[in-house]
Design a protein around this motif. Structure first.
Motif, PDB file in Angstrom:
ATOM      1  N   ASP A 209       0.818  -1.291   0.000  1.00 13.22           N
ATOM      2  CA  ASP A 209      -0.038  -0.071  -0.067  1.00 13.22           C
ATOM      3  C   ASP A 209       1.039   1.201   0.085  1.00 13.22           C
ATOM      4  O   ASP A 209       0.476   2.367  -0.662  1.00 13.22           O
ATOM      5  CB  ASP A 209      -0.779   0.017   1.220  1.00 13.22           C
ATOM      6  CG  ASP A 209      -1.827   1.251   1.468  1.00 13.22           C
ATOM      7  OD1 ASP A 209      -2.776   1.189   0.744  1.00 13.22           O
ATOM      8  OD2 ASP A 209      -1.493   2.234   2.052  1.00 13.22           O
ATOM      9  N   TYR A 210       2.067   1.333   0.723  1.00 13.20           N
ATOM     10  CA  TYR A 210       2.857   1.980   0.900  1.00 13.20           C
ATOM     11  C   TYR A 210       3.322   2.809  -0.583  1.00 13.20           C
ATOM     12  O   TYR A 210       3.883   3.992  -0.525  1.00 13.20           O
ATOM     13  CB  TYR A 210       4.130   2.017   1.716  1.00 13.20           C
ATOM     14  CG  TYR A 210       4.943   0.886   1.500  1.00 13.20           C
ATOM     15  CD1 TYR A 210       5.743   0.948   0.585  1.00 13.20           C
ATOM     16  CD2 TYR A 210       4.334  -0.518   1.726  1.00 13.20           C
ATOM     17  CE1 TYR A 210       6.460  -0.153   0.097  1.00 13.20           C
ATOM     18  CE2 TYR A 210       5.096  -1.379   1.045  1.00 13.20           C
ATOM     19  CZ  TYR A 210       6.065  -1.410   0.237  1.00 13.20           C
ATOM     20  OH  TYR A 210       6.611  -2.766   0.193  1.00 13.20           O
ATOM     21  N   GLN A 211       3.388   2.071  -1.513  1.00 10.35           N
ATOM     22  CA  GLN A 211       3.873   2.546  -2.910  1.00 10.35           C
ATOM     23  C   GLN A 211       2.767   3.524  -3.620  1.00 10.35           C
ATOM     24  O   GLN A 211       3.003   3.801  -4.677  1.00 10.35           O
ATOM     25  CB  GLN A 211       4.306   1.475  -3.808  1.00 10.35           C
ATOM     26  CG  GLN A 211       5.429   0.883  -2.865  1.00 10.35           C
ATOM     27  CD  GLN A 211       6.065  -0.657  -4.066  1.00 10.35           C
ATOM     28  OE1 GLN A 211       5.088  -1.360  -4.584  1.00 10.35           O
ATOM     29  NE2 GLN A 211       7.273  -0.463  -4.253  1.00 10.35           N
ATOM     30  N   LYS A 212       1.719   3.359  -3.227  1.00 13.82           N
ATOM     31  CA  LYS A 212       0.404   4.125  -3.926  1.00 13.82           C
ATOM     32  C   LYS A 212       0.673   5.647  -3.815  1.00 13.82           C
ATOM     33  O   LYS A 212       1.432   6.150  -3.045  1.00 13.82           O
ATOM     34  CB  LYS A 212      -0.622   3.902  -3.175  1.00 13.82           C
ATOM     35  CG  LYS A 212      -1.146   2.292  -2.814  1.00 13.82           C
ATOM     36  CD  LYS A 212      -1.458   1.786  -4.362  1.00 13.82           C
ATOM     37  CE  LYS A 212      -1.885   0.425  -4.171  1.00 13.82           C
ATOM     38  NZ  LYS A 212      -1.058  -0.609  -3.623  1.00 13.82           N
ATOM     39  N   ASN A 213       0.416   6.317  -4.884  1.00 14.36           N
ATOM     40  CA  ASN A 213       0.745   7.698  -4.833  1.00 14.36           C
ATOM     41  C   ASN A 213       0.165   8.624  -3.613  1.00 14.36           C
ATOM     42  O   ASN A 213       0.414   9.699  -3.069  1.00 14.36           O
ATOM     43  CB  ASN A 213       0.202   8.444  -6.223  1.00 14.36           C
ATOM     44  CG  ASN A 213      -1.270   8.229  -6.419  1.00 14.36           C
ATOM     45  OD1 ASN A 213      -1.732   7.627  -5.701  1.00 14.36           O
ATOM     46  ND2 ASN A 213      -1.911   8.896  -7.400  1.00 14.36           N
ATOM     47  N   ILE A 214      -1.051   8.003  -3.013  1.00 14.86           N
ATOM     48  CA  ILE A 214      -1.584   8.449  -1.700  1.00 14.86           C
ATOM     49  C   ILE A 214      -1.471   7.220  -0.788  1.00 14.86           C
ATOM     50  O   ILE A 214      -2.758   6.573  -0.778  1.00 14.86           O
ATOM     51  CB  ILE A 214      -3.045   9.071  -1.960  1.00 14.86           C
ATOM     52  CG1 ILE A 214      -3.053  10.275  -2.940  1.00 14.86           C
ATOM     53  CG2 ILE A 214      -3.674   9.715  -0.499  1.00 14.86           C
ATOM     54  CD1 ILE A 214      -4.217  10.764  -3.191  1.00 14.86           C
ATOM     55  N   PRO A 215      -0.530   7.101   0.054  1.00 15.88           N
ATOM     56  CA  PRO A 215      -0.782   5.682   0.937  1.00 15.88           C
ATOM     57  C   PRO A 215      -1.842   5.931   1.906  1.00 15.88           C
ATOM     58  O   PRO A 215      -2.051   6.804   2.462  1.00 15.88           O
ATOM     59  CB  PRO A 215       0.689   5.773   1.388  1.00 15.88           C
ATOM     60  CG  PRO A 215       1.520   6.459   0.355  1.00 15.88           C
ATOM     61  CD  PRO A 215       0.658   7.595  -0.069  1.00 15.88           C
ATOM     62  N   PHE A 216      -2.268   4.722   2.361  1.00 14.86           N
ATOM     63  CA  PHE A 216      -3.166   4.661   3.630  1.00 14.86           C
ATOM     64  C   PHE A 216      -4.579   5.093   3.033  1.00 14.86           C
ATOM     65  O   PHE A 216      -5.430   4.397   3.094  1.00 14.86           O
ATOM     66  CB  PHE A 216      -2.673   5.225   4.702  1.00 14.86           C
ATOM     67  CG  PHE A 216      -3.930   5.097   5.765  1.00 14.86           C
ATOM     68  CD1 PHE A 216      -4.112   3.760   6.259  1.00 14.86           C
ATOM     69  CD2 PHE A 216      -4.664   6.236   6.179  1.00 14.86           C
ATOM     70  CE1 PHE A 216      -5.018   3.729   7.344  1.00 14.86           C
ATOM     71  CE2 PHE A 216      -5.639   6.380   7.126  1.00 14.86           C
ATOM     72  CZ  PHE A 216      -5.783   5.006   7.885  1.00 14.86           C
ATOM     73  N   TYR A 217      -4.682   6.348   2.625  1.00 13.04           N
ATOM     74  CA  TYR A 217      -6.035   6.976   2.272  1.00 13.04           C
ATOM     75  C   TYR A 217      -6.798   6.491   1.361  1.00 13.04           C
ATOM     76  O   TYR A 217      -7.871   6.379   1.304  1.00 13.04           O
ATOM     77  CB  TYR A 217      -5.687   8.556   2.309  1.00 13.04           C
ATOM     78  CG  TYR A 217      -5.193   8.944   3.704  1.00 13.04           C
ATOM     79  CD1 TYR A 217      -5.916   9.118   4.707  1.00 13.04           C
ATOM     80  CD2 TYR A 217      -3.721   9.489   3.782  1.00 13.04           C
ATOM     81  CE1 TYR A 217      -5.600   9.738   5.866  1.00 13.04           C
ATOM     82  CE2 TYR A 217      -3.386   9.894   4.794  1.00 13.04           C
ATOM     83  CZ  TYR A 217      -4.051  10.060   6.101  1.00 13.04           C
ATOM     84  OH  TYR A 217      -3.629  10.777   7.107  1.00 13.04           O
TER      85      TYR A 217
END
Length: 271
Positions: free
Chosen positions: A41-49
């Motif tokens: 998930d941390y690799q997303k451009n907006i992690p977590f949210y």
């Protein structure tokens, strides 16, 4: 990129919470029949949210011990550590804030439980010791014995030997292997079984269906996990609508995806 600009572009802090409010207006909270795991998930451009706004069931973060402090850094590779944010900044602090806002739940008015899968990339000790110390500061958020709606923390990566599971606090559980014969006591600490799909099948998610021989192998793994009373997740797996539907029909409990919005939308439109 400087650390400050990275934090800004990641939408961390209260600015990101404002964005989250808007995202939640269009999120899907209905029954899907399967669970969704936001892989890396941390690799997303907006992690977590991004994943949180879709009410996914599991969010994954990889962590390393920081060399000069007690911090835990979130990154996929060692080369990323110079610009990496901490686990507190990316996941723990937002969760603590949201639980306060949502009256002790991951989502206000929802009985759905959120799991946080944490992949230990550095040796078990001191990585897990630092993690436990952070979680113990907020039992109302991370301890199901204190709050039945608490986040379930699942440890993967550098895991202890199953014989040592009992040495760790009850509020953490572990990611399991299909080929390990756990005792009943050890199995109680296993949250799920995770296996690499690509180890057992070469299918890429269509256009041809999953070959019969590969399907049989996957079905056997699912049956073995279910016999042990555990849900199963396959990583290193195809990640498209054909694959998601195939996995649902096979009885795979947790769908591994790098596309939390698209995957959630698919099961919303195809309940």
């Amino acid at each position: 990129m400087t650390r400050i600009s990275f934090i800004f572009h990641s939408f961390s802090g209260r600015l990101c919470l404002m964005l989250l409010t808007a995202l939640l207006c269009s999120s899907y909270s209905g029954s899907r029949g399967v669970q969704i795991h936001s892989h890396n998930d941390y690799q997303k451009n907006i992690p977590f949210y991004r994943a949180y706004s879709q009410q996914v069931n599991t969010i994954e973060a990889d962590i390393y011990t920081a060399p000069a402090s007690d911090d835990l850094l979130v990154a996929h590779d060692v080369q990323e550590l110079d610009t990496a944010l901490t686990l507190d900044e990316m996941y723990l602090d937002p969760l603590v804030f949201l639980f306060k806002q949502n009256q002790g739940r991951a989502w206000r008015g929802s009985e759905q439980i959120l799991s946080l899968m944490i992949d230990l990339k550095t040796p078990l000790h001191p990585t897990i010791d630092r993690l436990i110390a952070k979680l113990e500061k907020h039992p109302e958020v991370f301890d199901p014995a204190v709050n039945p709606y608490a986040v379930r923390v699942v440890i993967t990566g550098s895991r202890p030997d199953p014989s040592a599971f009992g040495e760790f606090p009850h509020f953490i559980s572990f990611d399991g292997f299909i080929d390990v014969e756990y005792t009943p006591e050890q199995l109680e600490r296993v949250a799920l079984i995770s296996e690499p799909f690509c180890r057992y099948a070469k299918w890429k998610g269509g256009p041809e269906p999953l070959p019969a021989q590969e399907k049989q192998v996957i079905e056997q793994l699912i049956a073995k996990s279910h016999k042990a009373g555990k849900p199963i997740r396959f990583w290193c797996s195809p990640d498209n609508a054909v694959a998601w539907e195939t996995f649902r029909k096979l009885g795979i409990d947790i769908i591994n995806t790098d596309q939390p919005e698209a995957c959630t939308l698919y099961f919303q439109q195809n309940p």
